[in-house]
Enzyme design. Structure first.
Site, PDB file in Angstrom:
ATOM      1  N   CYS A  61       0.866  -1.185   0.000  1.00 28.01           N
ATOM      2  CA  CYS A  61       0.000   0.000   0.000  1.00 28.01           C
ATOM      3  C   CYS A  61       0.904   1.238   0.000  1.00 28.01           C
ATOM      4  O   CYS A  61       2.131   1.130   0.131  1.00 28.01           O
ATOM      5  CB  CYS A  61      -0.862  -0.013   1.250  1.00 28.01           C
ATOM      6  SG  CYS A  61       0.153   0.010   2.742  1.00 28.01           S
ATOM      7  N   GLU A  73       0.093  -0.510  16.209  1.00 30.84           N
ATOM      8  CA  GLU A  73      -0.736   0.654  15.843  1.00 30.84           C
ATOM      9  C   GLU A  73      -1.647   1.065  17.009  1.00 30.84           C
ATOM     10  O   GLU A  73      -1.840   2.255  17.275  1.00 30.84           O
ATOM     11  CB  GLU A  73      -1.584   0.337  14.601  1.00 30.84           C
ATOM     12  CG  GLU A  73      -2.384   1.554  14.148  1.00 30.84           C
ATOM     13  CD  GLU A  73      -3.333   1.257  12.998  1.00 30.84           C
ATOM     14  OE1 GLU A  73      -2.956   0.518  12.070  1.00 30.84           O
ATOM     15  OE2 GLU A  73      -4.460   1.777  13.038  1.00 30.84           O
ATOM     16  N   THR A  75      -6.582   0.638  11.548  1.00 30.47           N
ATOM     17  CA  THR A  75      -6.740   0.760  10.085  1.00 30.47           C
ATOM     18  C   THR A  75      -6.875  -0.581   9.366  1.00 30.47           C
ATOM     19  O   THR A  75      -7.330  -0.620   8.230  1.00 30.47           O
ATOM     20  CB  THR A  75      -5.512   1.458   9.469  1.00 30.47           C
ATOM     21  OG1 THR A  75      -4.348   0.720   9.864  1.00 30.47           O
ATOM     22  CG2 THR A  75      -5.409   2.901   9.897  1.00 30.47           C
ATOM     23  N   ASN A 103      -3.328  -7.201   8.759  1.00 32.75           N
ATOM     24  CA  ASN A 103      -4.081  -7.237   7.509  1.00 32.75           C
ATOM     25  C   ASN A 103      -3.918  -8.567   6.773  1.00 32.75           C
ATOM     26  O   ASN A 103      -4.817  -9.007   6.060  1.00 32.75           O
ATOM     27  CB  ASN A 103      -3.798  -5.990   6.653  1.00 32.75           C
ATOM     28  CG  ASN A 103      -2.495  -6.043   5.911  1.00 32.75           C
ATOM     29  OD1 ASN A 103      -2.429  -6.628   4.854  1.00 32.75           O
ATOM     30  ND2 ASN A 103      -1.442  -5.439   6.459  1.00 32.75           N
TER      31      ASN A 103
HETATM   32  S1  SF4 Z   1      -2.896   2.415   7.246  1.00 37.31           S
HETATM   33 FE1  SF4 Z   1      -1.443   0.707   7.106  1.00 37.31          FE
HETATM   34  S2  SF4 Z   1      -2.311  -0.656   5.553  1.00 37.31           S
HETATM   35 FE2  SF4 Z   1      -3.365   1.323   5.346  1.00 37.31          FE
HETATM   36  S3  SF4 Z   1      -2.228   2.500   3.788  1.00 37.31           S
HETATM   37 FE3  SF4 Z   1      -1.354   3.014   5.781  1.00 37.31          FE
HETATM   38  S4  SF4 Z   1       0.355   1.572   6.097  1.00 37.31           S
HETATM   39 FE4  SF4 Z   1      -0.959   0.761   4.479  1.00 37.31          FE
END
Ligand code: SF4
Length: 316
Positions: free
Chosen positions: A17, A132, A170, A230
Site C-alpha cells: 500500500c 498501531e 486501520t 491485515n
Molecule cells: S494504514 Fe497501514 S495498511 Fe493502510 S495505507 Fe497506511 S500503512 Fe498501508
C-alpha cells in the site's frame, strides 16, 4: 510436461500500500544520505522479506530507543505509528529521528486528540498489543477503551446516556468492524463517529478483491506474515466468502505441495506489507510443477501516493 492443471485467481489490488511504500522508501533514502547504520524502531512493516532486505542494506532493527548503541545515527519510526512518548524520548536523547507513521494512521492520532479536547470518552476498536493500537493509545493522556469484539462492547462500563466517540485500527476486518460499530450504537445513545472510515483504503480494497474471487477457489493463499493484522484478516475473509480452505504463506519456498493434491483452482493475494516480487516468485515456483492458467482482474485501480515527510526531504 506438467499435466496437473491449476487455475490461479489472482486478487487485485494486492500487496504493498502507499503507507508501506513510503516507509520503506524513507529507510532507503536515509541509508543513502547517512550511510550505515540507520536504526529502525520496530519492524518498519510486518514482513520478514522486507526487513531482511533492509538489514542487508544497513538498517538495524530495535524494539526501543535505549537499544541504540551509537546516538549519532538516525532512527526511523515504523509505519504503524508510535506513542507520543517515543519522539519525546528521541528528543531527550538528542537523536535525529524521522517518523514513517502512515498518514492514514496519523489521521486517527489527530482524531483521538480532538475527541479528548471535547472531553469525550473514546472507544478504540482494535487488537490488544498491536503496535498501531499502542501508538494510538499513546497519543493522549486520557485512557482509551479498547474493544476487540461485540462482547467487549457489552462489558464497557460507560454511561449510556453520555456522548461517546469511537475510532478504529486501520487494518481490521471491514465486516466484523461493522458489527462492532452496530453494537456500540445499540448500547450508547449519542455516538460520535470518525469523519471518514478509519479502516484504510488498502485494507478495504484487498479484502474486497478477495471477496470477489474466494468462492471460485478450492484453496486460497495469502502471502503475508503471522504478526501482520491485515494478512490474517485476508485469510479470514477468503474462508468466510467461500474458499474451501485459506492459508497464510509466510515463506513461499516452504509451501507444502500436498496442499495442491486434487486441487484445480486456487486464489492468491498478498497483504499490504508483502511485496509483489514474492507473488511473482511463487507463481514461477508453481509453474515448474503445474500447468498454470492465470486469471487476474483488478476490481479497482489504486492511485494513492504518500510523499515522504518534509524533514527527510530537506535532509536528502
Ligand atoms: S494504514 Fe497501514 S495498511 Fe493502510 S495505507 Fe497506511 S500503512 Fe498501508
Amino acid at each position: 510436461m506438467n499435466t496437473h492443471q491449476i487455475k490461479i485467481y489472482l486478487a487485485g489490488p494486492r500487496g504493498f500500500c502507499a503507507g508501506v511504500d513510503r516507509a520503506i522508501l524513507m529507510v532507503e533514502e536515509a541509508l543513502k544520505k547517512y550511510g550505515n547504520p540507520v536504526y529502525v524502531r520496530h519492524e518498519i512493516v510486518h514482513n520478514k522479506y522486507v526487513v531482511e532486505d533492509l538489514k542487508e542494506k544497513g538498517a538495524i532493527f530495535i524494539d526501543e530507543l535505549n537499544e541504540i548503541k551509537d546516538l549519532s545515527r538516525p532512527v526511523i519510526f515504523s509505519a504503524h505509528g508510535v506513542p507520543k512518548s517515543v519522539p519525546d524520548e528521541a528528543k531527550n536523547l538528542n537523536l535525529l529521528y524521522f517518523d514513517a507513521t502512515c498518514p492514514l494512521v496519523s489521521k486517527i492520532h489527530r482524531e483521538v486528540e480532538n475527541f479528548e479536547k471535547q472531553n469525550l470518552p473514546i472507544i478504540l476498536i482494535g487488537h490488544h498489543n498491536h503496535p498501531e493500537v499502542i501508538g494510538t493509545m499513546g497519543q493522549i493522556k486520557s485512557s482509551i477503551h479498547l474493544v476487540e469484539n461485540e462482547k467487549d462492547v457489552e462489558l464497557l462500563k460507560l454511561d449510556k446516556n453520555k456522548k461517546i466517540a469511537y475510532v478504529t485500527q486501520t487494518t481490521l476486518s471491514v465486516d466484523e468492524t461493522k458489527e462492532i460499530i452496530k453494537a456500540i450504537k445499540k448500547k450508547f445513545n449519542d455516538v460520535i463517529e470518525p469523519r471518514k472510515n478509519d479502516i484504510c483504503y488498502a485494507t478495504t480494497n484487498r479484502q474486497e478483491a478477495v471477496k470477489k474471487i474466494a468462492s471460485n477457489c478450492e484453496v486460497f493463499l495469502v502471502i503475508g506474515a503471522y504478526n501482520s493484522s491485515n494478512s490474517i484478516r485476508l485469510v479470514e475473509v477468503a474462508k468466510k466468502y467461500g474458499a474451501g480452505k485459506s492459508i497464510l504463506l509466510e515463506n513461499i519456498e516452504q509451501f507444502d505441495e500436498k496442499i495442491f493434491k486434487n486441487i484445480n483452482s486456487i486464489g492468491l493475494t498478498a497483504s499490504a506489507s508483502a511485496p509483489e516480487i514474492l507473488v511473482q516468485k511463487f507463481i514461477e515456483l508453481l509453474k515448474k510443477k503445474f500447468d498454470i492458467e492465470l486469471i487476474q482482474d483488478d476490481f479497482i485501480k489504486e492511485d494513492v501516493n504518500f510523499k515522504i515527510p518534509q524533514k527527510l526531504k530537506e535532509a536528502i
